[in-house]
Motif scaffolding. Structure first.
Motif, PDB file in Angstrom:
ATOM      1  N   ARG A   1       0.861  -1.184   0.000  1.00 34.22           N
ATOM      2  CA  ARG A   1       0.000   0.000   0.000  1.00 34.22           C
ATOM      3  C   ARG A   1       0.893   1.229   0.000  1.00 34.22           C
ATOM      4  NH1 ARG A   1      -5.254   1.401   3.540  1.00 34.22           N
ATOM      5  NH2 ARG A   1      -4.995   3.654   3.733  1.00 34.22           N
TER       6      ARG A   1
ATOM      7  N   GLU B   1       0.859   5.239   0.496  1.00 33.36           N
ATOM      8  CA  GLU B   1       0.044   6.304   1.080  1.00 33.36           C
ATOM      9  C   GLU B   1       0.182   7.602   0.279  1.00 33.36           C
ATOM     10  OE1 GLU B   1      -2.041   5.821   3.358  1.00 33.36           O
ATOM     11  OE2 GLU B   1      -1.405   3.898   4.227  1.00 33.36           O
ATOM     12  N   ILE B   2      -0.846   8.434   0.405  1.00 35.82           N
ATOM     13  CA  ILE B   2      -0.847   9.773  -0.193  1.00 35.82           C
ATOM     14  C   ILE B   2      -0.993  10.770   0.942  1.00 35.82           C
ATOM     15  CG2 ILE B   2      -2.028  11.349  -1.773  1.00 35.82           C
ATOM     16  CD1 ILE B   2      -2.977   8.897  -3.329  1.00 35.82           C
TER      17      ILE B   2
ATOM     18  N   VAL C   1       2.794  11.714  -2.877  1.00 44.20           N
ATOM     19  CA  VAL C   1       2.771  10.279  -2.630  1.00 44.20           C
ATOM     20  C   VAL C   1       3.974   9.897  -1.772  1.00 44.20           C
ATOM     21  CG1 VAL C   1       4.096   9.686  -4.693  1.00 44.20           C
ATOM     22  CG2 VAL C   1       2.506   8.026  -3.756  1.00 44.20           C
TER      23      VAL C   1
ATOM     24  N   THR D   1     -10.267   8.524   2.178  1.00 39.52           N
ATOM     25  CA  THR D   1      -8.829   8.620   1.932  1.00 39.52           C
ATOM     26  C   THR D   1      -8.474   7.833   0.674  1.00 39.52           C
ATOM     27  OG1 THR D   1      -8.375   8.790   4.298  1.00 39.52           O
ATOM     28  CG2 THR D   1      -6.530   8.199   2.871  1.00 39.52           C
TER      29      THR D   1
ATOM     30  N   TYR E   1      -5.509   6.025  -1.698  1.00 42.36           N
ATOM     31  CA  TYR E   1      -4.178   5.422  -1.616  1.00 42.36           C
ATOM     32  C   TYR E   1      -3.964   4.537  -2.839  1.00 42.36           C
ATOM     33  CZ  TYR E   1      -6.607   1.202   0.028  1.00 42.36           C
ATOM     34  OH  TYR E   1      -7.433   0.119   0.135  1.00 42.36           O
TER      35      TYR E   1
ATOM     36  N   GLU F   1      -2.826   0.841  -4.177  1.00 44.33           N
ATOM     37  CA  GLU F   1      -2.627  -0.549  -3.775  1.00 44.33           C
ATOM     38  C   GLU F   1      -1.819  -1.273  -4.852  1.00 44.33           C
ATOM     39  OE1 GLU F   1      -5.181  -3.935  -1.427  1.00 44.33           O
ATOM     40  OE2 GLU F   1      -6.209  -2.586  -2.815  1.00 44.33           O
TER      41      GLU F   1
END
Length: 281
Positions: free
Chosen positions: A17, A19-20, A34, A201, A203, A205
């Motif tokens: 994963r 994240e942002i 990012v 949220t 993100y 993957e």
């Protein structure tokens, strides 16, 4: 709760994963970017330069988010101020008209024009609500455009690296604050609790293919189908069948064989062979 999960080919499994950062908070002055830490599952599958290019492309797609956040913040500050200004102008107008009417009361006995006094308040309310509606429409269009840009980057990167697949995901989180209310769980049940808020949220993957499946996919098997040849033709030699040549049979044996082969011979051949046998008697 994760939304927007597509069907993934069975040889792929979720492993990472990305994240942002900077998605939430209108007052946050940082850019939306990012995470630069490469997931461990991608080691050996993407080089550092390829990973950095992927992150740079995502940051470029996310760049309009910071600008949109500033516009939203400015609108949320300016529009209420405009409403207050128009309200103050309406109130001042009402006071002035009331004072004039009071001063001229012995002469004309008039009353202040209430509708004319509050016209500025009405205009201020229309401007504020219309402004908020326009801001929401612009924000939704901007978010859809940003999400489309992120999906394009993920699709292009996935196409360049077989065995690796990137997908944009949306995760909704529920959190409560002070106050008392209820919510419907979608199954017809109402639950009482503190006020519930929803935070969405985004993100990235990462899906990777299993090693064994990858190896199998790298060597395509080509099979060829060979059409069977036509069955060999069978030719009947009346001379050999009837014993002509070095090993001659008796006329009786030859006649019996001729009768057995009658269906394989034309009438002319049958009569000719029968005449030959009869001449040897």
């Amino acid at each position: 709760m994760t939304l927007g999960t597509p069907l993934i080919s069975p040889e792929f499994r979720a492993n990472g994963r990305i994240e942002i950062y900077g998605q939430h908070g209108l007052c946050d002055g940082t850019d939306v970017t990012v995470a630069r830490a490469m997931p461990s599952i991608l080691e050996g599958r993407l080089s550092s330069s390829q990973w950095n290019k992927f992150c740079d492309d995502l940051d470029t797609a996310l760049k309009p988010a910071a600008k949109m956040r500033k516009i939203m913040l400015g609108g949320m500050i300016v529009l209420p101020i405009l409403f207050i200004v128009f309200g103050a102008a309406s109130f001042i107008t009402f006071v002035i008209q009331s004072q004039n009417s009071f001063d001229d009361f012995p002469n004309n006995g008039g009353s202040p024009n209430v509708l004319g006094s509050f016209i500025f308040l009405i205009i201020g309310a229309v401007v504020m609500f219309a402004g908020f509606g326009i801001l929401m429409c612009v924000a939704v269009k901007s978010r859809n455009r940003i999400s489309a840009g992120m999906r394009k980057v993920c699709d292009e990167t996935s196409a360049r690296h077989p065995g690796v697949s990137f997908h944009v995901r949306y995760e909704s989180r529920l959190w409560s604050s002070g106050g008392y209310g209820y919510y419907d769980d979608g199954y017809g049940h109402h639950h009482h609790h503190n006020n519930v808020h929803v935070s969405t949220t985004e993100y990235i993957e990462v899906y990777v293919a299993d090693a064994a499946t990858n190896n199998n996919l790298q060597v395509p098997l080509v099979t060829a189908t060979v059409a069977p040849s036509a069955p060999p033709k069978t030719y009947y030699d009346p001379e050999a069948a009837l014993g002509s040549g070095e090993q001659k049979k008796t006329p009786a044996e030859r006649m019996r064989e001729l009768e057995q082969m009658k269906g394989l011979l034309s009438d002319e051949e049958y009569q000719r062979k029968r005449a030959e046998i009869m001449s040897d008697v």
